[in-house]
Design a protein around this motif. Structure first.
Motif, short mmCIF file in Angstrom:
data_model
loop_
_atom_site.label_atom_id
_atom_site.label_comp_id
_atom_site.label_asym_id
_atom_site.label_seq_id
_atom_site.Cartn_x
_atom_site.Cartn_y
_atom_site.Cartn_z
N UNK A 146 0.93 -1.12 0.27
CA UNK A 146 0.17 0.23 0.16
C UNK A 146 0.93 1.03 0.04
N UNK A 147 0.50 2.19 -0.72
CA UNK A 147 1.37 3.42 -0.96
C UNK A 147 1.08 4.27 0.21
N UNK A 148 1.99 5.44 0.37
CA UNK A 148 1.49 6.37 1.61
C UNK A 148 0.03 6.72 1.45
N UNK A 149 -0.53 7.04 0.42
CA UNK A 149 -1.69 7.76 0.16
C UNK A 149 -2.77 6.66 0.80
N UNK A 150 -2.39 5.24 0.47
CA UNK A 150 -3.30 4.34 0.83
C UNK A 150 -3.42 4.15 2.35
N UNK A 151 -2.46 4.19 2.85
CA UNK A 151 -2.12 4.29 4.42
C UNK A 151 -2.82 5.42 5.06
N UNK A 152 -2.79 6.52 4.23
CA UNK A 152 -3.44 7.73 4.82
C UNK A 152 -5.19 7.44 4.81
N UNK A 153 -5.38 7.04 3.69
CA UNK A 153 -6.96 6.48 3.66
C UNK A 153 -7.36 5.58 4.47
N UNK A 154 -6.70 4.46 5.09
CA UNK A 154 -6.98 3.66 5.91
C UNK A 154 -6.90 3.87 7.42
N UNK A 155 -6.52 5.52 7.44
CA UNK A 155 -6.45 6.07 8.85
C UNK A 155 -5.09 5.64 9.62
N UNK A 156 -4.14 5.28 8.83
CA UNK A 156 -2.97 4.84 9.29
C UNK A 156 -2.72 3.47 9.76
N UNK A 157 -3.68 2.54 9.69
CA UNK A 157 -3.40 1.17 10.10
C UNK A 157 -2.84 0.61 9.28
N UNK A 158 -2.24 -0.68 9.46
CA UNK A 158 -1.33 -1.51 8.81
C UNK A 158 -2.36 -2.36 7.70
N UNK A 159 -2.09 -2.16 6.40
CA UNK A 159 -2.93 -2.86 5.32
C UNK A 159 -2.40 -4.00 4.94
N UNK A 160 -1.09 -4.37 5.19
CA UNK A 160 -0.58 -5.72 4.57
C UNK A 160 -1.43 -6.90 5.05
N UNK A 161 -1.58 -7.90 4.20
CA UNK A 161 -2.47 -9.12 4.47
C UNK A 161 -4.08 -8.57 4.65
N UNK A 162 -4.28 -7.71 4.43
CA UNK A 162 -5.76 -7.11 4.64
C UNK A 162 -6.75 -7.25 3.46
N UNK A 163 -7.92 -7.35 3.56
CA UNK A 163 -8.46 -7.73 2.14
C UNK A 163 -9.02 -6.26 1.62
N UNK A 164 -9.13 -6.04 0.21
CA UNK A 164 -9.37 -5.02 -0.37
C UNK A 164 -10.87 -4.49 0.03
N UNK A 165 -11.60 -5.32 0.58
CA UNK A 165 -13.03 -4.91 0.88
C UNK A 165 -12.89 -3.80 2.13
#
Length: 178
Positions: A146-165
Motif C-alpha cells: 500500500x502506498x503512503x496515500x493508501x495508508x492515509x486513507x485507511x487511517x494509518x493502520x497496517x494494510x498488509x494481508x488485509x482484504x481490499x474490501x
C-alpha cells in the motif's frame, strides 16, 4: 575498497585453482581431472567472465607444464606427445565451453537483478509521492503493498494481508470480493 576486495577474491580463487590443478595434473594414480572444475565454478560465480578466464588460463598453464614434464594423467597415455597435446586441447576446450556460458549467464542474471532493484526503487518513489492510493493485491485479493496515500486513507493502520474490501462499505464487500 570494493576494487581491492575484488582483487583479493581473484587472487584467492586463482591460488585455489592453481593448487587444485597441480593436484589433478601432477599425479596419475587417480582420475581426478574433474577437480579443477570446482574452483573454476566458484570463480565463475564470484567473479564472472574474468574469474572464468583467469581460471581456465591457470588450468591450461598447469596442464601444459605437466604435459611437457611428462608427469600426470597425460604421461600415462600410450600415445606420442602430439596426440597427448591434442587430448589436452580437447580437455581445455570442454572446460572453456563449460565455464564461459555459465559466467555469461550469471552476469546477465546480475544485470537483470540490478534493473529490477532500480525499477522497484522508482516505483516506490512514485508511490510514496503520489496522492493516489496505490495497492498491490495477491491472488486471494489481499493487500501486499500500500502506498503512503493508501495508508492515509485507511487511517494509518497496517494494510498488509488485509482484504481490499476494507476500503468499502460492508454492503459492498461481496461485490468487491467478486
Amino acid at each position: 575498497d570494493a576494487v581491492r576486495r575484488g582483487w583479493w577474491h581473484l587472487a584467492g580463487l586463482s591460488l585455489a585453482n592453481a593448487v587444485v590443478a597441480v593436484l589433478a595434473f601432477y599425479q596419475a594414480d587417480y582420475p581426478i581431472l574433474f577437480l579443477p572444475i570446482l574452483p573454476l565454478t566458484a570463480a565463475c560465480f564470484r567473479l564472472g567472465r574474468i574469474g572464468a578466464s583467469v581460471s581456465v588460463l591457470l588450468i591450461a598453464i598447469v596442464a601444459s607444464a605437466s604435459l611437457v614434464a611428462g608427469v600426470g594423467p597425460f604421461a600415462a597415455l600410450p600415445a606420442p606427445l602430439a596426440e597427448k597435446a591434442m587430448f589436452l586441447q580437447l580437455y581445455l576446450v570442454v572446460v572453456l565451453l563449460t565455464s564461459l556460458p555459465v559466467a555469461a549467464a550469471l552476469t546477465h542474471r546480475e544485470l537483470l537483478h540490478a534493473r529490477i532493484r532500480e525499477r522497484e526503487a522508482l516505483q516506490r518513489m512514485i508511490s510514496d509521492h503520489s496522492d493516489d492510493a496505490l495497492l498491490s493485491l495477491d491472488g486471494e485479493g489481499r493487500i501486499c503493498f500500500a502506498s503512503t496515500a493508501g495508508l492515509r486513507l485507511s487511517g494509518g493502520r497496517e494494510l498488509e494481508a488485509q482484504p481490499l474490501s476494507l476500503f468499502f462499505d460492508d454492503d459492498d464487500a461481496p461485490l468487491v470480493e467478486d
